[in-house]
Write a protein that holds these residues in place. Structure first.
Motif, PDB file in Angstrom:
ATOM      1  N   ASP A   8       0.842  -1.206   0.000  1.00 60.37           N
ATOM      2  CA  ASP A   8       0.000   0.000   0.000  1.00 60.37           C
ATOM      3  C   ASP A   8       0.874   1.251   0.000  1.00 60.37           C
ATOM      4  OD1 ASP A   8      -2.409  -1.448   0.136  1.00 60.37           O
ATOM      5  OD2 ASP A   8      -2.453  -1.387   2.327  1.00 60.37           O
ATOM      6  N   LEU A   9       1.908   1.238   0.823  1.00 55.97           N
ATOM      7  CA  LEU A   9       2.798   2.402   0.906  1.00 55.97           C
ATOM      8  C   LEU A   9       3.525   2.643  -0.417  1.00 55.97           C
ATOM      9  CD1 LEU A   9       4.258   1.902   4.504  1.00 55.97           C
ATOM     10  CD2 LEU A   9       2.468   3.493   3.773  1.00 55.97           C
ATOM     11  N   LYS A  10       3.934   1.560  -1.079  1.00 53.37           N
ATOM     12  CA  LYS A  10       4.570   1.701  -2.400  1.00 53.37           C
ATOM     13  C   LYS A  10       3.598   2.341  -3.384  1.00 53.37           C
ATOM     14  CE  LYS A  10       7.528  -2.391  -2.467  1.00 53.37           C
ATOM     15  NZ  LYS A  10       7.719  -3.670  -3.151  1.00 53.37           N
ATOM     16  N   ILE A  11       2.352   1.858  -3.370  1.00 56.24           N
ATOM     17  CA  ILE A  11       1.325   2.405  -4.268  1.00 56.24           C
ATOM     18  C   ILE A  11       1.140   3.900  -4.012  1.00 56.24           C
ATOM     19  CG2 ILE A  11      -1.164   2.395  -4.769  1.00 56.24           C
ATOM     20  CD1 ILE A  11      -1.053  -0.693  -4.337  1.00 56.24           C
ATOM     21  N   LEU A  12       1.040   4.276  -2.745  1.00 55.27           N
ATOM     22  CA  LEU A  12       0.853   5.684  -2.402  1.00 55.27           C
ATOM     23  C   LEU A  12       2.034   6.533  -2.848  1.00 55.27           C
ATOM     24  CD1 LEU A  12      -0.718   5.381   1.151  1.00 55.27           C
ATOM     25  CD2 LEU A  12      -1.870   6.008  -0.979  1.00 55.27           C
ATOM     26  N   ASP A  13       3.234   6.006  -2.663  1.00 53.74           N
ATOM     27  CA  ASP A  13       4.428   6.741  -3.074  1.00 53.74           C
ATOM     28  C   ASP A  13       4.415   6.997  -4.578  1.00 53.74           C
ATOM     29  OD1 ASP A  13       7.078   7.860  -2.378  1.00 53.74           O
ATOM     30  OD2 ASP A  13       7.795   6.249  -3.686  1.00 53.74           O
ATOM     31  N   VAL A  14       4.147   5.950  -5.349  1.00 55.45           N
ATOM     32  CA  VAL A  14       4.153   6.080  -6.812  1.00 55.45           C
ATOM     33  C   VAL A  14       3.024   7.004  -7.281  1.00 55.45           C
ATOM     34  CG1 VAL A  14       3.864   4.824  -8.992  1.00 55.45           C
ATOM     35  CG2 VAL A  14       5.297   3.860  -7.183  1.00 55.45           C
ATOM     36  N   LEU A  15       1.819   6.838  -6.732  1.00 56.66           N
ATOM     37  CA  LEU A  15       0.686   7.667  -7.162  1.00 56.66           C
ATOM     38  C   LEU A  15       0.892   9.146  -6.840  1.00 56.66           C
ATOM     39  CD1 LEU A  15      -2.525   5.589  -6.399  1.00 56.66           C
ATOM     40  CD2 LEU A  15      -1.602   6.229  -8.638  1.00 56.66           C
ATOM     41  N   GLN A  16       1.544   9.435  -5.712  1.00 54.86           N
ATOM     42  CA  GLN A  16       1.806  10.838  -5.386  1.00 54.86           C
ATOM     43  C   GLN A  16       2.761  11.478  -6.385  1.00 54.86           C
ATOM     44  OE1 GLN A  16       1.919  12.204  -1.055  1.00 54.86           O
ATOM     45  NE2 GLN A  16       2.741  10.120  -0.990  1.00 54.86           N
ATOM     46  N   ARG A  17       3.691  10.699  -6.874  1.00 52.31           N
ATOM     47  CA  ARG A  17       4.674  11.233  -7.815  1.00 52.31           C
ATOM     48  C   ARG A  17       4.135  11.269  -9.245  1.00 52.31           C
ATOM     49  NH1 ARG A  17       9.803  11.086  -5.238  1.00 52.31           N
ATOM     50  NH2 ARG A  17       9.759   9.836  -3.358  1.00 52.31           N
ATOM     51  N   LEU A  21      -0.583   7.556 -13.970  1.00 55.03           N
ATOM     52  CA  LEU A  21      -0.209   6.219 -14.448  1.00 55.03           C
ATOM     53  C   LEU A  21      -1.456   5.367 -14.649  1.00 55.03           C
ATOM     54  CD1 LEU A  21       2.778   5.125 -12.168  1.00 55.03           C
ATOM     55  CD2 LEU A  21       2.866   5.689 -14.578  1.00 55.03           C
ATOM     56  N   SER A  22      -1.414   4.512 -15.659  1.00 53.46           N
ATOM     57  CA  SER A  22      -2.502   3.537 -15.813  1.00 53.46           C
ATOM     58  C   SER A  22      -2.367   2.498 -14.702  1.00 53.46           C
ATOM     59  CB  SER A  22      -2.406   2.853 -17.177  1.00 53.46           C
ATOM     60  OG  SER A  22      -1.301   1.967 -17.196  1.00 53.46           O
ATOM     61  N   GLU A 147       6.997  24.100  -2.698  1.00 52.77           N
ATOM     62  CA  GLU A 147       5.584  23.861  -2.441  1.00 52.77           C
ATOM     63  C   GLU A 147       5.249  22.494  -3.009  1.00 52.77           C
ATOM     64  OE1 GLU A 147       1.695  26.503  -2.789  1.00 52.77           O
ATOM     65  OE2 GLU A 147       2.384  25.823  -4.748  1.00 52.77           O
ATOM     66  N   THR A 148       4.707  21.629  -2.189  1.00 52.00           N
ATOM     67  CA  THR A 148       4.399  20.281  -2.640  1.00 52.00           C
ATOM     68  C   THR A 148       3.217  19.729  -1.879  1.00 52.00           C
ATOM     69  OG1 THR A 148       5.297  18.051  -2.979  1.00 52.00           O
ATOM     70  CG2 THR A 148       6.035  19.227  -1.019  1.00 52.00           C
ATOM     71  N   LEU A 149       2.547  18.780  -2.466  1.00 48.96           N
ATOM     72  CA  LEU A 149       1.493  18.040  -1.784  1.00 48.96           C
ATOM     73  C   LEU A 149       1.988  16.639  -1.414  1.00 48.96           C
ATOM     74  CD1 LEU A 149      -1.622  18.939  -3.968  1.00 48.96           C
ATOM     75  CD2 LEU A 149      -0.972  19.875  -1.756  1.00 48.96           C
ATOM     76  N   TYR A 150       3.215  16.329  -1.818  1.00 49.82           N
ATOM     77  CA  TYR A 150       3.777  14.995  -1.596  1.00 49.82           C
ATOM     78  C   TYR A 150       4.016  14.767  -0.105  1.00 49.82           C
ATOM     79  CZ  TYR A 150       6.967  11.047  -1.649  1.00 49.82           C
ATOM     80  OH  TYR A 150       7.547   9.837  -1.412  1.00 49.82           O
ATOM     81  N   LEU A 151       3.511  13.658   0.415  1.00 51.38           N
ATOM     82  CA  LEU A 151       3.775  13.239   1.798  1.00 51.38           C
ATOM     83  C   LEU A 151       4.773  12.088   1.763  1.00 51.38           C
ATOM     84  CD1 LEU A 151       0.140  13.166   3.223  1.00 51.38           C
ATOM     85  CD2 LEU A 151       1.940  14.792   3.780  1.00 51.38           C
ATOM     86  N   PRO A 152       5.916  12.240   2.414  1.00 53.49           N
ATOM     87  CA  PRO A 152       6.894  11.150   2.414  1.00 53.49           C
ATOM     88  C   PRO A 152       6.264   9.868   2.966  1.00 53.49           C
ATOM     89  CG  PRO A 152       7.851  13.140   3.326  1.00 53.49           C
ATOM     90  CD  PRO A 152       6.381  13.399   3.157  1.00 53.49           C
TER      91      PRO A 152
END
Length: 155
Positions: A8-17, A21-22, A147-152
């Motif tokens: 889940d954490l990997k998915i969140l990391d990739v989707l935030q960046r 992606l399909s 300025e970012t919305l990315y959460l580590p």
């Protein structure tokens, strides 16, 4: 909310960046097949872990070159004052963020506007709408460093 596992954490990391992606590409990046990956994404959307998908727009393209932070201190904190403030500020289009904070001031507001004259008008409107505003302090941003919305995501 369910505990998020490593996948889940990997998915969140990739989707935030890379939120565009399909599902097939996302699944490849996180070493899953498309169906389980899609199910995990839908579950996280349902549970409110994933709150939405956004296009990040350059403010200058819309003529919103002025970024301002505003602190507001209330003179009274009785009764439903905080609820009234929330209702007043929630729908002001220039207000991008509004936070009830601890410290010397009660609210921290972030707004984007085309020019200083519009900010002067907005400040007047906001202070008029406040049920108990006593003091305000403005900060005009001269240069945006980050300025970012990315959460580590800690894995």
């Amino acid at each position: 909310m369910r505990t998020l596992d490593r996948t889940d954490l990997k998915i969140l990391d990739v989707l935030q960046r890379e939120g565009r992606l399909s599902m097939t590409e996302l699944a490849e990046r996180v070493n899953l097949s498309a169906t389980p990956c899609s199910e995990r994404v839908r579950r996280m959307e349902r549970e409110g872990v994933i709150m939405g998908y956004y296009a990040r727009v350059n403010p200058a393209a819309l003529g919103k070159n002025l970024l301002v932070f505003l602190e507001i201190k209330l003179s009274s904190k009785d009764g439903d004052v905080f609820e009234k403030v929330k209702k007043e500020l929630e729908y002001v289009p220039e207000v991008m963020e509004c936070h009830l904070v601890s410290g010397d001031f009660d609210y921290l507001i972030k707004a984007r506007l085309p020019e200083m004259n519009r900010y002067r008008q907005l400040l007047g409107e906001i202070l008029k709408r406040m049920p108990a505003s006593a003091e305000s302090r403005s900060y005009i941003v001269m240069e945006e460093i980050k300025e970012t919305l990315y959460l580590p995501v800690d894995r």
